[in-house]
Design an enzyme around this catalytic site. Sequence first.
Site, PDB file in Angstrom:
ATOM      1  N   LYS A 283       0.833  -1.213   0.000  1.00 17.93           N
ATOM      2  CA  LYS A 283       0.000   0.000   0.000  1.00 17.93           C
ATOM      3  C   LYS A 283       0.861   1.254   0.000  1.00 17.93           C
ATOM      4  O   LYS A 283       0.608   2.204  -0.758  1.00 17.93           O
ATOM      5  CB  LYS A 283      -0.928  -0.001   1.210  1.00 17.93           C
ATOM      6  CG  LYS A 283      -1.986  -1.087   1.187  1.00 17.93           C
ATOM      7  CD  LYS A 283      -2.811  -1.086   2.472  1.00 17.93           C
ATOM      8  CE  LYS A 283      -3.834  -2.210   2.485  1.00 17.93           C
ATOM      9  NZ  LYS A 283      -4.611  -2.241   3.743  1.00 17.93           N
TER      10      LYS A 283
ATOM     11  N   ILE B 276      -0.895   0.578   6.099  1.00 25.55           N
ATOM     12  CA  ILE B 276      -1.234  -0.308   7.215  1.00 25.55           C
ATOM     13  C   ILE B 276      -2.154  -1.419   6.729  1.00 25.55           C
ATOM     14  O   ILE B 276      -3.023  -1.204   5.882  1.00 25.55           O
ATOM     15  CB  ILE B 276      -1.955   0.467   8.344  1.00 25.55           C
ATOM     16  CG1 ILE B 276      -1.182   1.723   8.709  1.00 25.55           C
ATOM     17  CG2 ILE B 276      -2.124  -0.417   9.590  1.00 25.55           C
ATOM     18  CD1 ILE B 276      -2.007   2.756   9.469  1.00 25.55           C
ATOM     19  N   ASP B 277      -1.972  -2.609   7.312  1.00 27.10           N
ATOM     20  CA  ASP B 277      -2.893  -3.707   7.046  1.00 27.10           C
ATOM     21  C   ASP B 277      -3.122  -4.463   8.351  1.00 27.10           C
ATOM     22  O   ASP B 277      -2.185  -4.643   9.136  1.00 27.10           O
ATOM     23  CB  ASP B 277      -2.334  -4.662   5.987  1.00 27.10           C
ATOM     24  CG  ASP B 277      -3.413  -5.585   5.439  1.00 27.10           C
ATOM     25  OD1 ASP B 277      -4.194  -5.133   4.588  1.00 27.10           O
ATOM     26  OD2 ASP B 277      -3.485  -6.737   5.892  1.00 27.10           O
ATOM     27  N   THR B 278      -4.360  -4.878   8.586  1.00 26.99           N
ATOM     28  CA  THR B 278      -4.706  -5.578   9.822  1.00 26.99           C
ATOM     29  C   THR B 278      -5.495  -6.843   9.514  1.00 26.99           C
ATOM     30  O   THR B 278      -6.410  -6.828   8.691  1.00 26.99           O
ATOM     31  CB  THR B 278      -5.554  -4.670  10.750  1.00 26.99           C
ATOM     32  OG1 THR B 278      -4.816  -3.487  11.059  1.00 26.99           O
ATOM     33  CG2 THR B 278      -5.896  -5.390  12.055  1.00 26.99           C
TER      34      THR B 278
ATOM     35  N   GLY C 108       0.321  -4.730  10.228  1.00 29.19           N
ATOM     36  CA  GLY C 108       1.588  -4.400   9.596  1.00 29.19           C
ATOM     37  C   GLY C 108       1.611  -2.899   9.385  1.00 29.19           C
ATOM     38  O   GLY C 108       0.602  -2.303   8.983  1.00 29.19           O
TER      39      GLY C 108
END
Length: 204
Positions: A69, A88-90, A125
Amino acid sequence: MKECPIVDPQLEQKLKEVCPKIVLASQSPNRRSVLEHAGLTVIAKPQDIVEVCNETEPAKVVMSLSRQKLDSYLKSADFDPSLVAVGIDTLVFLDGKLMGKPKDKSHAYSMIRAFSGRWHEVYSGLSVYQPKTQEVTTLSDVSRVRFAELSEQQITWYVETGDPMGAAGSYKIQSNGYKIIEEIQGSFSNIIGIPLERLIEKLS
């Protein structure tokens, strides 16, 4: 679980000091809300990318996706090298499986039922671009969450609140989710979708 402020006042002050303005390479309204509650000026730059990841370990998966991203933004015409930017990734991890956003109410119901009375992990992340060094740092954070034992009626009630849709793991702890959660370990903001403590650590 008692209702908690979205951002701890001490974290608010630290964030304002290290990063008053930030670019968020994400379309998540939850993440934007967290940063705005902390008093930051947020410039949202959602990235329309096809998420591809060959990793299998939860921490590595979210780190890879967050970097994708951010890299997409850094290569775009919108890139401003003078501003801090984050990708960000969750994802939620239960029984060896990564759980993203629900497809529909039925899918959300099955997710919440699987969490009932049990612990699971929430991984985020975080990829950070820092203008001073023009470098990108990628890291991960994990929090643990234990749901209360839920009846079918409680699960149905929660799904009907609308919280699950658009949320990793089908719940939003900062909305009605705290009412069905008994205990957490680790960062509260990480469960919402952005580990503020780690962000401050990298920007300080």
